[in-house]
Design an enzyme around this catalytic site. Structure first.
Site: not given
Ligand code: SAH
Length: 361
Positions: A95, A108, A115, A119, A122, A164, A220, A338
């Protein structure tokens, strides 16, 4: 399907294309024309490249190819954000998102199919990593979106914030940036590109030596080692303190700063103490902070803090002279925000899906 053994123009930097042309008995300077057609005009059919001689066009059509991600779906959000599903040569899907903004448009784009970073908040991480993208597939997203939206003439920014981890696919990512920067192609200056990373340290150190250096954003998300290990598992390998130290040493141009992205999770990493620790942690770093209130989704075991909590967190940072932005969440209604990029549909074969189920994925 074109023959995969033929050189793929999309994978070549201009100097490499010059060599390929020479090997075919053509003149080097035609590489500039080819770059102009493919990147500036979005034309990939050789017979439409009217300033190339007929014989050369025929040779190219026989001897090389230009692989191009194919748009298979397009979702437009109420705010104009447009999410594209793109199919690659092997049928895998990725995407890429267009975010309209004035004065600059933003693309983006993805660097991997899925990935590996996992996380905790995500959705892309939940897919796992299927494979790296090639340089041509990374750069190709920009030319396809720009052509599709008729924006080839307009200035735009690029953020490597799609699917990714770019520093987990270092060589292809950097090569894509060189292709995009070519003056005969899209001529995207690295100042208009932002690379976002969880902080793969050896790769970050390599990035510090690149001649074409994009802006840097660091994901972070936590202010203690324990919390970061929980949210960003790669922290077990490359710890928070080491990462911030590397950022302190990172060579920056005058006036430029590193962006620290911090996803706010209700009751998890959004307390006043977290904000104060963040201030301390970033002391001596040329930093700005991008707060990302969580984009919630089914399967993500966290909540989005209240606006009041987000404001309070931001206020503490501002009181201590940090530059803070609270990221507007774009395209949430089409799951283009995001951490919400995840490919649905036939990117996996039935056999792969079955294997995934058997492995408990
Ligand atoms: N792998 C790179 C590039 C992805 S950028 C990186 O992690 O930096 C996408 C950004 O959105 C990252 O900062 C990521 O942590 C953040 N993000 C992921 N899931 C999110 C969610 N559900 N809500 C808000 N931000 C999220």
């Amino acid at each position: 399907m074109t023959d995969p053994a033929r050189p793929d123009v999309a994978e070549l930097e201009r100097v490499e294309l010059e060599q390929t042309l020479e090997a075919l008995g053509a003149r080097r300077f035609h590489a500039r024309q080819l770059f102009r057609w493919v990147y500036r005009k979005g034309v990939v059919e050789f017979d439409r490249m009217t300033d190339l001689g007929r014989t050369l066009r025929a040779t190219l059509a026989e001897q090389v190819r230009v692989s191009t991600p194919e748009v298979v779906a397009k979702d437009v959000s109420t705010d104009g954000t447009t999410k594209f599903a793109l199919a690659l040569g092997d049928g895998r899907r990725i995407e890429a998102v267009y975010i309209p903004d004035l004065p600059r448009q933003t693309f983006c784009i993805s660097t991997q199919v899925g990935c590996a970073m996992k996380c905790a908040f995500c959705l892309t991480g939940k897919m796992g990593l299927a494979r790296n993208l090639t340089a041509g597939e990374i750069a190709g997203q920009v030319r396809v979106l720009a052509r599709e939206l008729d924006l080839l003439e307009l200035p735009f920014n690029i953020v490597l914030m799609g699917m990714g981890e770019p520093l987990h696919n270092y060589d292809a990512t950097m090569k894509a940036l060189r292709i995009l920067a070519d003056e005969h192609g899209l001529a995207v200056s690295p100042r208009r590109v932002t690379l976002s990373t969880v902080g793969v340290l050896p790769a970050l150190e390599r990035l510090a030596t690149e001649p074409l250096m994009p802006n840097l954003a660091i994901s972070l998300h936590a202010t203690t080692e324990d919390m970061r290990e929980r949210l960003v598992p790669v922290n077990r390998k490359y710890g928070l303190k080491e990462l911030v130290d590397a950022c302190r040493k990172f060579p920056l141009k005058r006036r430029s700063r590193i962006t620290f992205e911090y996803v706010l999770l209700d009751g998890v990493n959004d307390t006043d103490d977290d904000a104060r620790r963040l201030v301390k942690l970033l002391a001596g770093v040329k930093a700005k902070v991008n707060l990302l209130p969580l984009n919630e989704a089914a399967g993500i075991p966290f909540g989005r803090p209240s606006d009041a909590r987000v404001d309070r967190f931001a206020q503490i940072l501002t009181d201590h002279h940090l530059t803070v932005m609270v990221r507007k969440s774009r395209g949430r209604d089409i799951r283009a925000a995001c951490g919400q990029l995840i490919v649905e549909g036939p990117e996996k074969s039935p056999a792969q899906r079955l294997a995934g189920l058997m492995n408990g994925n």
